[in-house]
Write an enzyme that holds these catalytic residues in place. Sequence first.
Site, short mmCIF file in Angstrom:
data_model
loop_
_atom_site.label_atom_id
_atom_site.label_comp_id
_atom_site.label_asym_id
_atom_site.label_seq_id
_atom_site.Cartn_x
_atom_site.Cartn_y
_atom_site.Cartn_z
CE LYS A 54 -24.04 -103.59 -19.31
NZ LYS A 54 -22.91 -102.73 -19.68
CD GLN A 98 -21.91 -100.13 -22.59
OE1 GLN A 98 -22.73 -100.37 -21.72
NE2 GLN A 98 -20.90 -100.96 -22.87
CG ASP A 121 -20.20 -100.07 -14.79
OD1 ASP A 121 -20.49 -101.25 -14.53
OD2 ASP A 121 -19.77 -99.69 -15.89
#
Length: 291
Positions: A54, A98, A121
């Site tokens: 990413k 994450q 996200d």
Amino acid sequence: MRAGLLDGQETARAIREELKFEVAEILKSKGIVPKLAAVLVGDDPASDAYVSMKGKACKWVGVESETFRLPKDSTQEEVESLIDRLNADRTVSGVLIQHPVPKHLDEMAILARLEVEKDVDGISRNSLGSLITGRKAFKSCTPLGIIELLQRYKVAIEGKHAVVIGRSIILGKPMAHLLLDLNATVTICHSRTIDLGSFTRQADILVAAVGRPELITGNMIKPGAVVVDAGYNRVAGRSGDIGDVEFESASKVASLITPVPGGVGPMTIAMLLRNTIEAANQFGNGVLVEN
Ligand code: NAP
């Protein structure tokens, strides 16, 4: 006839080109560079690899990125205090926590601590609540990437029967809601669904988000259906990632199908970048650049 490919790799490349332009526009108009902060708790090698991928993707489009690493025995308070710090940091446009965090931590509480404007996200309960209640918030990147892919290939969604296999918070549930918002008729299947094939064979659009290698075979697909395979599975004795759909048999029946890899994965990252850039544009957080 073999199905055409829903090429996520190529589509993501085109999106990245568009995003580069948007980053340049934000720099011109606001004097800032968007920045993504990634929070990585523990030392899971797969998570480490995802975060570094990413980071590289950020670089391609000119987005700054920084990884905040915390040891695997970090306490809930330590992780939440990092989130508080990132919430308050005006140089940070968006934050990615994450998944998964170590089991002793309450992941949903950590996500909930994140300001909704920085949840690029789109998986905190605030963001998911907004999705369901029709309020503006960032949408979960994988389902959003799937919708983007379908739309760029001009797949009609309205009035179609979409079947989503999987009901996870990050994938299946938001996927079903995004399809519903676009006026599909949606069926959600899961591990307790009896006779899965009887549902999948009715799907005009079939989204597999299961995590079971090649669970969906050609004889479970309606001829001409559009098939999206979100699965990434490691199988002993086979190299690379294996999808939830058996590609060979499915591509003989479907009209369009995503490959694994090169389908949903690159689109997820493209959507994370897009959300981060949108966050910088909307809320003005980013790295100030002196003229
Ligand atoms: P998850 O949290 O494990 O959820 C899996 C879902 O599949 C659950 O709802 C489960 O049902 C259902 N399921 C399991 N076995 C089934 C079966 N035999 N028949 C029907 N349904 C079944 O997984 P996830 O996080 O949603 O991820 C799903 C897949 O997508 C994984 O392969 C993951 O690696 C991949 N993924 C890809 C991306 C990407 O960027 N491409 C992002 C995220 C995830 P129950 O609810 O009843 O348990």
